[in-house]
Structure formats: structure tokens, C-alpha cells
Design a protein around this motif. Structure first.
Motif, PDB file in Angstrom:
ATOM      1  N   UNK A  28     -20.741  35.282  75.767  1.00 40.23           N
ATOM      2  CA  UNK A  28     -20.696  36.663  75.863  1.00 40.23           C
ATOM      3  C   UNK A  28     -22.365  37.569  76.234  1.00 40.23           C
ATOM      4  N   UNK A  29     -22.929  36.628  76.544  1.00 41.70           N
ATOM      5  CA  UNK A  29     -24.475  37.639  77.908  1.00 41.70           C
ATOM      6  C   UNK A  29     -23.248  37.239  79.552  1.00 41.70           C
ATOM      7  N   UNK A  30     -22.311  36.353  79.805  1.00 40.75           N
ATOM      8  CA  UNK A  30     -21.682  36.516  80.825  1.00 40.75           C
ATOM      9  C   UNK A  30     -21.284  36.607  81.522  1.00 40.75           C
ATOM     10  N   UNK A  31     -19.718  37.337  80.011  1.00 41.07           N
ATOM     11  CA  UNK A  31     -19.250  38.270  80.222  1.00 41.07           C
ATOM     12  C   UNK A  31     -20.211  40.054  80.699  1.00 41.07           C
ATOM     13  N   UNK A  32     -21.041  40.404  79.456  1.00 38.36           N
ATOM     14  CA  UNK A  32     -21.986  41.512  79.641  1.00 38.36           C
ATOM     15  C   UNK A  32     -21.877  41.132  81.158  1.00 38.36           C
ATOM     16  N   UNK A  33     -22.667  40.104  81.721  1.00 36.99           N
ATOM     17  CA  UNK A  33     -23.110  40.329  83.264  1.00 36.99           C
ATOM     18  C   UNK A  33     -21.734  40.646  84.506  1.00 36.99           C
ATOM     19  N   UNK A  34     -20.873  40.365  83.691  1.00 36.04           N
ATOM     20  CA  UNK A  34     -19.596  39.957  85.013  1.00 36.04           C
ATOM     21  C   UNK A  34     -19.588  41.600  84.903  1.00 36.04           C
ATOM     22  N   UNK A  35     -19.123  41.974  83.470  1.00 35.20           N
ATOM     23  CA  UNK A  35     -18.153  43.442  83.104  1.00 35.20           C
ATOM     24  C   UNK A  35     -19.617  44.175  84.279  1.00 35.20           C
ATOM     25  N   UNK A  36     -20.866  43.954  84.463  1.00 33.44           N
ATOM     26  CA  UNK A  36     -22.038  45.598  84.842  1.00 33.44           C
ATOM     27  C   UNK A  36     -22.018  45.059  86.376  1.00 33.44           C
ATOM     28  N   UNK A  37     -21.946  43.781  86.972  1.00 35.78           N
ATOM     29  CA  UNK A  37     -21.350  43.716  88.010  1.00 35.78           C
ATOM     30  C   UNK A  37     -20.728  44.508  88.790  1.00 35.78           C
TER      31      UNK A  37
END
Lengths: 499, 244
Positions: A256-265
Motif C-alpha cells: 500500500x505504501x508503494x502504491x501511495x508513493x507512486x500515486x503521489x509522485x
């Protein structure tokens, strides 16, 4: 940016739909009627009926008289808006902004879309042919303004595409009905001999306003493009949204963290380019069991920093329940604001409250324990101690009133004064002994009284006589007597502690 | 004698090295007497009030807690001189901002955070201490154990923000990693120029433990916008070294 609009007019919207539903009605004149003043009035007629002279608005009995074998069917009320919504959603494939134009049209904002179909000509042809193929008799026109496109779609005779800036010339030769005016105004215009738009287009606005009102001028201005007209899209655009579908449903915090980070980028690089920052963002996680869980963050100042927003979401990850797995992440920035680009400073003087790091810290605290727990106070112009401060609205909020330091105030103030028992020697003397929470304090030194009157326009009650006292151990207190001393009946309170 | 002299010099330099390894840099010129606490500062290593460290103030009554707040406010006025902001985290939330202007602080630059638990207070404090732009962070909490204080200490070593933990109603005082443990008690004030009424706020400031320093007791007054030391017959306790 130069906008381009396309208006689509469905000449026989409801009858076309009924023909599609009931093919036996094809090639047969029929009318749709509504009851009005105890009569049946024709609301819509199909092309066959129109060819025989039936017009909308005539009584059904008249229509029957002038046509042979006319079928009279009740008008399905509310069907137009359903149909237009359906057609509008279908049109989303041509442009994201589609608005319904009741009773019989659609308006498309086609700015920047037409070149995908080889120019406006190809675009218009594609849309109209597709709609006709579906069985709807559609006409369309493209112009710079919604009003001009509407007019040309319905009343235009020569070309359906009006070049940029040519709308005045295009609508000049049309009848005033092309301006979307009310019937009364149209009647008045005809009576005055205004058969074409060009007759009054160049007349002074003051003259027109006096005779036809503000609404008339607005419609004219909208058609000419001197006033902006806004569309209400069927699907309200969420301007800043990022999607991340997962090949395999994810369940772990790390994923989930990786997902959030990708979206935020993705989101932040776009926001940064446009000079905007997030104030409120929602992460929606669609689970494979069909449910949706979401996490929301808010910031005190617009931010497009990936690391900061990620930290805010990081506080919320534990609240996201993945269950069997999340298959789609959707990050929406629901509230964005323009932010001032920051100039990197070589010499940083203490920024105090305007520090970005401080704003980010407060966001994290607000995310963890709630924004209502963070308080900053400004002076308020009241003597009454409880009212002498007010919470600040934001970090930028400043007060014009200064802090008063002329009277002693305790460093700790009880939110509610606590009753004490006292022994005072003389009526207007400070107490000699007081008992607070069962403990006896012998007063050694005292200052006062300072009388603070109640603000009668705000609340009722007695005034307070404050004394600053010190007991034999050095504890310093703020005591007050509520009201006048009258035969020992006045109540004493402890209100604060001095350092 | 020469060998004894050499040994003394060697021990001195070694002690200085140890201080450096522990994060105490030799004081830059002009920092001595910065906070205006006078003789109290000599109790600290190198004779300088440790900035960028966590101080612990223990108090058992509301009066003591109030006196401690007074001392902290006096110190904050020095830290906030350059326009910095400060966070005050508390369970009770009964600090009255207008009084702080009497301590030379602009109260609107203080941000108050109201918490419900000690855990929350310490979490907020740790996050706040990471923020290098803050002048200081004050937290009122009941309990603070070694592990928690160590976490705070590690954070301030990075950010150089000064932290104060005001421990009210302490049940048990264990060892912590804080730079100093203070106890401030209110003392009866002395009348100013023989006038009746209350004098300047006066406290008995006791340093219970100082890392690499000398504990002691002093009497301090807050007078006319700065600290003033009051001489008494017995001020400092007998010289006693206590390793942190």
C-alpha cells in the motif's frame, strides 16, 4: 485558451426513441400529447406527421383533423432528460465535458479534441453520422460560443462550422429565436419588426436593456462571446486524480505504501508544474470484495511535496483495511490551491510561524490527533479574563490589538474558577486564610483588588474583585470575590496560579 | 611533579574529548551567559546552558508546575528572540497566553497542542523536535522512561531544538537520558523597596542531575524582564560529581 463548443440538436428526440422501441411506428404519422387546460396538446410529432402539417403546440384534435390515420400517444414525461443523459454519456468518447441542454440538445466543449478526428469537419461528421446511425435525427454546429453553436445547429442554413471569431457574422442573418429567448420577448421583437438578429445587434445596450431587460442582453452577449458561459458537465471533473490498478490484489502495508508513493509522485509532479498544492486529498482503495475504503488527509497550507503528503498518508495506512486485497487505488486531490513558489534562500532568517516545516509538522499532528487540538491565541479586546484571548484562524492570522502587560495575569488559568473557603479580616481586604482542595493556605502578602466588571452586553452576573496573594510557602494565587462584600455572603474563587 | 602535571593535562584533554564524543561541542564565543541564568549555567559542561538537548523538570504540585512554567517561559523568551515559534504540548491546556507577555514572549507565536495521553504528548514532542525551525518545544507529561527520553535525545541531536519535559505529579523518577533534571519550587517573594504586596516571582531552582555537570541549588528571581540570582548563605551544595 480559445474554447470551441459543439451544439447537437435532436430534432425528433422522443419520437425517434419511440420509433426505435416500437419499429411498427416507422413510416406512420404519430404525435405525442400532453394534457393542458383540459385539452390534449401535441408535444412532439414525428417527421411523417410534420410532413402532413402537424406542428407542436397544436391541439391533438386539430392534428387528427388534418392528417389521416394519425396515432396519438401519451408523451412519456421526463423521458427527454433521461435520453439526453444517456446520449451525453455516450458522447464522453468525443470530449470529457458534455452538458445537457434541455429539452432537446447537448452541448460539448470540444476545445483541443477535434484534431484527433482530423479537424473539426471530420469531428462533426463523425459525431453526427454516428448519432444518425443510432436512429436519432441530429444536427450539430461548432462555434466559439455556446450560444452561437446553439443558434447555428437549429437555425443555420449554410455551414455548420463557424470559424473562430466569426460568430457575429454567422448569427446576424438568423431570426431572433436563435438567441434562446423567452417567447414573450420574441413576440415583442416581431411586433417591433426585428426579424433578424442583425437588426438589433448593433443597437446601444441601454436602449435594448430598457425595452427587453437584462436577460435578453445576456443571451445576446453569450452568443457573441462578450460574456462567458459556463457548462455544467454530466460528469463533474475531478481535476486532480491519479489511478493505480494492481495486477494482483495487494494486502500488505508495504505494498500500500508503494502504491501511495507512486500515486503521489504522479500527482505532485503535475501540481508542481501548475503551481498548485493539495489542501485535501482522498485515497480510495477498491477492494476485490466490491467494497471501497478510503483515507483522507488535509493540510494547513497547500503542498505538493511527495515526502510530506506521504507522511500524512503514512499515519492513515493502519486504518486502511485491505481484507482480501485491493485491486485499484484512486487518489483524488479534492481541494487544491495556488501556492507561491518558494525562493530558496542562501541565508535563512528565522521564519517563525511561516515556516513550511512547521506547517508540515502541524499537518502531521492534525492527522494523528485531530486539528481541533491545535490552538494558537491572539489577544481580544476584552477585560474579562476568559474572553481576553481568541483562537487564531490560521497561521497567518494576526491581531491588531496588542497584548496587554500592564496588569498581572496568572501563567496558569483554570478554565472554570474553583470555589474556596476564605477568612477575610475586613470587608475590602484580601483573605487572611483560604482553603483550596482541603488545604489551608495562610496568606502572607497580597496585592489588589483589581475590579473587573462583567460585560453586561454579553452576559449577566456579578463583577469580580481580583487579588493576587502569596501564601507562607511562596505559592502565588489569583483569587477573586464574586460581587460585593455584603455580610459574608459573597463567594470567593481561585482562578489561577502565578509563577 | 612534571609527570603529575602532564597527567593532569592529559586527563583534562581526555575529558574534553569525551565531552565532544558525547555531543558537547566546545562553546562558540559569546554563548556563555546566553540564557541569563548566571551561576546556574556554570553547573553545565563547559559552563554553557545546553541548547539542542532535552531538559526534564519534575514537580509534585500545581504550584511547582507553575513555577517551572515560569522558568521555562523566561528561557523561551531568549530562544524566541529571533522570531521563532514554539510548541507547548499539555494535558491540561491551562496556560494563559496573556501572562506570557510578562515574560518577554509574544504569546501569538506559541502554538498550544492539547493532548489526552502521555503517549500522545511524547509522540507530538518527538515529531516537533524533528522540526529544526522551532525555537523550543515544551511538553507536559506525567511519565517519561529511559527509552522515551533516549528517543527524544536522539532526535534533538539531529535538529538542535531545545526541549523541555514538564513532569507533573511524578510517581517514580527513574533514570532518563535528559541533559538535566530540574526542580523548581516557589519561594516567598521579597518586597521591592519595602513596598507592601508581592515582589518579583522567586524560585528555588535545583539541578537534581546534570549530565557531565555539577548539581546544585540556586535562588532565582524573574525581575524586570530577566533572571536575577539572589545570594543566600548556602547556595551550592558540596561539590559532587555525578556522571550521567
Amino acid at each position: 485558451m480559445q474554447h470551441r463548443y459543439m451544439a447537437i440538436w435532436f430534432r425528433h428526440l422522443v419520437t425517434d426513441w419511440l420509433t426505435l422501441r416500437q419499429p411498427e411506428l416507422k413510416d406512420q404519422p404519430f404525435v405525442l400529447v400532453v394534457p393542458e387546460h383540459n385539452r390534449m396538446i401535441v408535444r412532439a410529432a414525428n417527421p411523417e406527421a410534420e410532413a402532413q402539417g402537424v406542428r407542436t403546440g397544436m391541439p391533438a384534435a386539430d392534428a387528427k383533423a388534418i392528417t389521416t390515420n394519425l396515432q396519438v400517444i401519451d408523451f412519456p414525461l421526463g423521458q427527454e432528460s433521461k435520453l439526453l443523459r444517456h446520449l451525453g454519456l455516450w458522447c464522453i468518447r468525443y470530449t470529457p465535458v458534455v452538458a445537457i441542454d434541455l429539452p432537446d440538445g447537448l452541448t460539448l466543449d470540444i476545445s483541443g479534441c477535434a484534431h484527433l478526428w482530423g479537424g473539426e469537419k471530420g469531428y462533426l461528421k463523425t459525431v453526427v453520422l454516428k448519432l444518425r446511425g443510432m436512429g436519432y435525427d441530429a444536427r450539430a454546429a461548432i462555434a466559439d460560443t455556446v450560444g452561437a453553436a446553439w443558434a447555428i445547429a437549429r437555425y443555420g442554413k449554410i455551414r455548420p462550422i463557424i470559424e473562430s471569431g466569426g460568430q457575429a457574422e454567422a448569427i446576424a442573418g438568423l431570426s431572433p429565436a436563435a438567441l434562446r429567448l423567452e417567447p414573450e420577448i420574441l413576440d415583442k421583437l416581431y411586433k417591433l419588426g426585428f426579424r433578424y438578429v442583425k437588426n438589433f445587434m448593433i443597437m446601444p445596450r441601454t436602449v435594448l436593456r430598457r425595452r427587453f431587460g437584462e436577460g435578453f442582453l445576456l443571451r445576446l452577449a453569450q452568443a457573441l462571446g462578450t460574456t462567458d458561459e459556463y457548462l455544467t458537465p454530466i460528469i463533474p471533473p475531478v481535476p486532480y486524480v491519479e489511478r493505480l490498478p494492481c495486477l494482483e490484489p495487494v494486502r500488505t502495508d508495504k505494498a500500500i505504501e508503494i502504491g501511495i508513493e507512486k500515486l503521489l509522485q504522479g500527482l505532485c509532479s503535475r501540481l508542481q508544474a501548475e503551481g498548485k498544492g493539495v489542501r485535501k486529498a482522498v485515497l480510495k482503495c477498491f477492494r476485490i470484495d466490491g467494497k471501497m475504503v478510503q483515507a483522507e488527509i488535509t493540510t494547513t497550507r497547500g503542498s505538493h511535496s511527495v515526502s510530506h503528503l506521504f507522511k500524512l498518508f503514512g499515519l492513515q495506512i493502519s486504518k486502511i483495511e485491505p481484507a482480501l486485497g485491493i485491486e485499484l487505488f484512486l487518489l483524488e486531490a479534492q481541494k487544491v490551491e495556488d501556492i507561491d513558489p518558494l525562493q530558496e534562500k542562501l541565508w535563512v532568517d528565522d521564519p517563525g510561524l511561516q515556516d513550511t516545516a512547521l506547517a508540515e509538522l502541524l499537518d502531521r499532528i492534525a492527522g494523528k490527533i485531530g486539528p481541533e487540538r491545535i490552538m494558537r491565541y491572539l489577544p481580544a479586546e476584552h477585560y474579562w479574563p476568559e474572553r481576553s484571548i481568541r483562537p487564531a484562524l490560521s497561521l497567518k492570522d494576526i491581531s491588531l490589538a496588542g497584548w496587554r502587560a500592564d496588569k498581572p495575569r496568572p501563567i496558569r488559568l483554570l478554565s472554570k474558577p474553583e470555589a474556596i473557603e476564605v477568612m477575610a479580616l475586613l470587608p475590602d481586604y484580601p483573605p487572611k486564610i483560604f482553603i483550596y482542595k482541603g488545604k489551608r493556605h495562610v496568606v502572607d502578602k497580597a496585592d489588589g483588588p483589581e475590579r473587573i466588571e462583567r460585560e453586561w452586553w454579553l452576559d449577566k452576573g456579578e463583577h469580580r474583585d481580583y487579588y493576587m496573594v502569596e501564601d507562607e510557602h511562596g505559592g502565588r494565587y489569583w483569587l477573586f470575590r464574586s460581587g460585593h462584600y455584603d455580610g459574608g455572603g459573597a463567594q470567593w474563587y481561585l482562578h489561577g496560579f502565578f509563577a | 611533579m612534571e609527570t603529575a602535571h602532564d597527567r593532569k593535562a592529559l586527563i583534562n584533554s581526555l575529558q574534553k574529548n569525551i565531552l565532544q564524543w558525547e555531543g558537547y561541542r566546545p562553546p562558540p564565543a559569546g554563548t556563555q551567559g546566553l540564557v541569563g541564568l548566571g551561576a546556574v549555567e556554570t553547573a553545565f559542561p563547559n559552563g554553557v546552558f545546553p541548547l539542542g538537548a532535552v531538559h526534564e523538570l519534575v514537580c509534585s504540585t500545581t504550584e511547582q508546575a507553575t513555577a517551572s512554567s515560569g522558568l521555562i517561559s523566561g528561557l523561551l523568551s531568549v530562544f524566541m528572540q529571533n522570531g521563532g515559534a514554539c510548541l507547548w504540548i499539555s494535558l491540561t491546556g491551562n496556560i494563559f497566553p496573556p501572562a506570557l507577555s510578562g515574560f518577554g514572549i509574544e504569546p501569538s507565536r506559541l502554538i498550544f497542542i492539547r493532548v489526552t495521553k502521555d503517549q500522545e504528548a511524547l509522540w507530538v514532542m518527538e515529531e516537533a523536535l524533528k522540526c529544526a525551525g522551532l525555537a523550543a518545544v515544551v511538553a507536559e507529561a506525567r511519565e517519561l522512561d529511559f527509552k522515551q527520553s533516549r528517543r527524544l535525545q536522539l532526535v534533538v541531536e539531529q535538529s538542535h531544538v531545545t526541549g523541555f519535559v514538564l513532569r507533573n505529579a511524578v510517581k517514580k523518577v527513574g533514570s532518563t537520558a535528559c541533559a538535566a533534571r530540574w526542580q523548581v519550587k516557589p519561594l516567598p517573594s521579597e518586597p521591592v523597596d519595602g513596598l507592601p504586596g508581592l515582589g518579583f516571582p522567586r524560585w528555588e531552582v535545583e539541578l537534581l542531575r546534570v549530565r557531565n555537570g555539577h548539581p546544585g541549588t540556586w535562588i532565582i528571581e524573574w525581575a524586570e524582564g530577566k533572571f536575577k540570582q539572589v545570594e543566600k548563605e548556602q547556595t551550592a551544595k558540596p561539590f559532587k560529581r555525578k556522571a550521567g
